[in-house]
Design a protein around this motif. Structure first.
Motif, PDB file in Angstrom:
ATOM      1  N   ALA A 143      41.088  65.388  50.934  1.00  0.00           N
ATOM      2  CA  ALA A 143      41.522  65.832  49.607  1.00  0.00           C
ATOM      3  C   ALA A 143      41.045  67.253  49.324  1.00  0.00           C
ATOM      4  O   ALA A 143      41.786  68.061  48.733  1.00  0.00           O
ATOM      5  CB  ALA A 143      41.006  64.879  48.533  1.00  0.00           C
ATOM      6  N   ALA A 144      39.821  67.558  49.750  1.00  0.00           N
ATOM      7  CA  ALA A 144      39.299  68.919  49.540  1.00  0.00           C
ATOM      8  C   ALA A 144      40.135  69.940  50.297  1.00  0.00           C
ATOM      9  O   ALA A 144      40.519  70.981  49.752  1.00  0.00           O
ATOM     10  CB  ALA A 144      37.839  68.985  49.986  1.00  0.00           C
ATOM     11  N   ASN A 145      40.425  69.658  51.547  1.00  0.00           N
ATOM     12  CA  ASN A 145      41.261  70.567  52.338  1.00  0.00           C
ATOM     13  C   ASN A 145      42.651  70.691  51.726  1.00  0.00           C
ATOM     14  O   ASN A 145      43.236  71.779  51.681  1.00  0.00           O
ATOM     15  CB  ASN A 145      41.366  70.072  53.781  1.00  0.00           C
ATOM     16  CG  ASN A 145      40.092  70.278  54.567  1.00  0.00           C
ATOM     17  OD1 ASN A 145      39.286  71.146  54.248  1.00  0.00           O
ATOM     18  ND2 ASN A 145      39.892  69.475  55.603  1.00  0.00           N
ATOM     19  N   GLY A 146      43.181  69.568  51.258  1.00  0.00           N
ATOM     20  CA  GLY A 146      44.507  69.581  50.655  1.00  0.00           C
ATOM     21  C   GLY A 146      44.561  70.426  49.396  1.00  0.00           C
ATOM     22  O   GLY A 146      45.494  71.212  49.199  1.00  0.00           O
ATOM     23  N   LEU A 147      43.560  70.282  48.549  1.00  0.00           N
ATOM     24  CA  LEU A 147      43.506  71.054  47.312  1.00  0.00           C
ATOM     25  C   LEU A 147      43.373  72.546  47.610  1.00  0.00           C
ATOM     26  O   LEU A 147      44.070  73.382  47.024  1.00  0.00           O
ATOM     27  CB  LEU A 147      42.338  70.575  46.458  1.00  0.00           C
ATOM     28  CG  LEU A 147      42.003  71.394  45.205  1.00  0.00           C
ATOM     29  CD1 LEU A 147      43.207  71.521  44.289  1.00  0.00           C
ATOM     30  CD2 LEU A 147      40.834  70.768  44.458  1.00  0.00           C
ATOM     31  N   ALA A 148      42.474  72.884  48.523  1.00  0.00           N
ATOM     32  CA  ALA A 148      42.259  74.296  48.853  1.00  0.00           C
ATOM     33  C   ALA A 148      43.519  74.929  49.443  1.00  0.00           C
ATOM     34  O   ALA A 148      43.965  75.989  48.990  1.00  0.00           O
ATOM     35  CB  ALA A 148      41.095  74.421  49.840  1.00  0.00           C
ATOM     36  N   LEU A 149      44.103  74.269  50.429  1.00  0.00           N
ATOM     37  CA  LEU A 149      45.241  74.858  51.127  1.00  0.00           C
ATOM     38  C   LEU A 149      46.508  74.842  50.289  1.00  0.00           C
ATOM     39  O   LEU A 149      47.346  75.745  50.400  1.00  0.00           O
ATOM     40  CB  LEU A 149      45.446  74.151  52.469  1.00  0.00           C
ATOM     41  CG  LEU A 149      44.308  74.422  53.471  1.00  0.00           C
ATOM     42  CD1 LEU A 149      44.397  73.492  54.670  1.00  0.00           C
ATOM     43  CD2 LEU A 149      44.326  75.883  53.917  1.00  0.00           C
ATOM     44  N   ALA A 150      46.660  73.847  49.432  1.00  0.00           N
ATOM     45  CA  ALA A 150      47.820  73.829  48.532  1.00  0.00           C
ATOM     46  C   ALA A 150      47.728  74.963  47.513  1.00  0.00           C
ATOM     47  O   ALA A 150      48.759  75.423  47.010  1.00  0.00           O
ATOM     48  CB  ALA A 150      47.907  72.486  47.812  1.00  0.00           C
ATOM     49  N   SER A 151      46.520  75.401  47.223  1.00  0.00           N
ATOM     50  CA  SER A 151      46.328  76.508  46.281  1.00  0.00           C
ATOM     51  C   SER A 151      46.508  77.869  46.960  1.00  0.00           C
ATOM     52  O   SER A 151      46.816  78.860  46.288  1.00  0.00           O
ATOM     53  CB  SER A 151      44.925  76.435  45.662  1.00  0.00           C
ATOM     54  OG  SER A 151      44.734  75.216  44.965  1.00  0.00           O
ATOM     55  N   LEU A 152      46.315  77.907  48.266  1.00  0.00           N
ATOM     56  CA  LEU A 152      46.383  79.172  49.009  1.00  0.00           C
ATOM     57  C   LEU A 152      47.736  79.421  49.674  1.00  0.00           C
ATOM     58  O   LEU A 152      48.081  80.570  49.960  1.00  0.00           O
ATOM     59  CB  LEU A 152      45.302  79.204  50.091  1.00  0.00           C
ATOM     60  CG  LEU A 152      43.931  79.781  49.723  1.00  0.00           C
ATOM     61  CD1 LEU A 152      43.308  79.045  48.550  1.00  0.00           C
ATOM     62  CD2 LEU A 152      42.993  79.733  50.934  1.00  0.00           C
ATOM     63  N   CYS A 153      48.475  78.354  49.935  1.00  0.00           N
ATOM     64  CA  CYS A 153      49.660  78.474  50.786  1.00  0.00           C
ATOM     65  C   CYS A 153      50.933  78.039  50.054  1.00  0.00           C
ATOM     66  O   CYS A 153      50.970  76.940  49.481  1.00  0.00           O
ATOM     67  CB  CYS A 153      49.474  77.631  52.045  1.00  0.00           C
ATOM     68  SG  CYS A 153      50.763  77.864  53.287  1.00  0.00           S
TER      69      CYS A 153
END
Length: 352
Positions: free
Chosen positions: A61-71
């Protein structure tokens, strides 16, 4: 003795105590409580700047939140070919980003090869608009090979990314282990080296179920609260998640946990290397040990109650040993006794 994963460990007693202490009264919901605010301020202190922090229950979930915000949905994320976001998250990143593509990059010892990264970025850029837009570089620290990127290596890869208009994400499920391995500050290993967002691991280091996404580039987190909510990670009783980090930060417990795991991993390595036929696959930088060892030794250790993880393809005799924050010296003694017994048995068979 369990060396399968640092996910199998207990929850640190200090974390349990913090959760119980947070359970005495009603407080504002959805993160508007004193404990969550205090935790966020602590992150500011640790990273030596104001950051935006969002708490999640899992690393995926952490990776998903970070990458969804960046990409963007039409973007490309570049990561090592063995990165967790490629091999172990069930296409979660593609789902959370709404269709972004992850581009695997090769590299020895779990680290992205800079030349390979540059080449792949240029190849995708030159095929616009037919190819995904190069948008993010994701670095795993500690890597999936148990190695640790040096500060200079992070800076070099970040420089390539920034020169091509990419943001930089760090998957820090074992962030603390990498930090104590390098003897650096959290700031030096992240934003000072070019990292825009970090998935900060807590669960592998003594938390019950607590991870955090830390945004150093706060322009990227302007709408992260919406992503946080849509992912089902905006917990109504947020204090029970944030307080876990307060417990870990108290007296630098998180760093002491990581130091213990790293030190014992070194001892595990020394013991295994004394056994005949054992070969290290990668340098031991943190709390993971990857080896090739004979079937006879692997079977004997498991018979003696020592568990570890099969690695690689069937028949390659590759195994992973992971040391947890609370692994005790008694585990080392048990491993030593089991290895010694196997060695004596091997010599006896040869004598016969």
């Amino acid at each position: 003795m369990n060396f399968q994963s640092d996910n199998t460990s207990i929850v640190a007693p200090q974390v349990i105590e913090a959760i119980l202490n947070a359970n005495h009264e009603s407080v504002p919901s959805y993160g508007h409580d004193a404990a969550t605010e205090e935790t966020k301020q602590k992150f500011n202190q640790i990273f030596e700047r104001d950051v935006d922090v969002f708490f999640t229950s899992t690393g995926t979930a952490a990776n998903g939140l970070a990458l969804a915000s960046l990409c963007p949905t039409y973007g490309a994320i570049f990561a090592h070919e063995e990165a967790h976001i490629i091999t172990d998250e069930a296409n979660a990143i593609e789902g959370f980003t709404g269709g972004a593509k992850i581009i695997p990059i090769a590299g020895k010892q779990g680290k992205i090869d800079p030349t390979g990264l540059e080449q792949r970025i240029q190849a995708w850029k030159n095929h616009r608009p037919h190819a995904p837009l190069p948008a993010v570089l994701s670095l795993t620290q500690v890597t999936e090979a148990g190695t640790v990127y040096t500060i200079d290596e992070i800076k070099a890869l970040s420089k390539i990314a920034k020169a091509n208009g990419l943001y930089v994400h760090m998957d820090g499920a074992r962030f603390a282990n990498a930090l104590v391995s390098l003897g650096e500050t959290p700031a030096a290993m992240t934003w000072k080296a070019g990292v825009d967002a970090l998935s900060f691991g807590g669960t592998k280091n003594g938390a019950m179920a607590a991870e955090a996404v830390v945004f150093f580039n706060r322009d990227l987190s302007k709408n992260a609260d919406y992503v946080h909510k849509r992912m089902g990670q905006l917990f109504s009783k947020m204090r029970f998640f944030s307080c876990q980090f307060l417990a870990l930060f108290q007296g630098d417990l998180w760093l002491r946990h990581a130091y213990n795991a790293n030190q014992i991993a070194t001892q595990v390595t020394e013991i295994l290397q004394r056994c005949e036929g054992v070969k290290l696959l990668y340098p031991i930088d943190a709390n993971e040990v990857f080896v090739i060892m004979p079937d006879s030794l692997a079977n004997h250790l498991r018979t003696e109650g020592i568990t570890f993880y099969d690695w690689g393809l069937p028949g390659e005799n590759q195994y992973r040993f992971v040391v947890s924050f609370n692994t005790h010296s008694s585990a080392i003694e048990s491993l030593k006794i089991a290895c010694k017994a196997n060695l004596e048995a091997e010599y006896s068979l040869k004598a016969i």
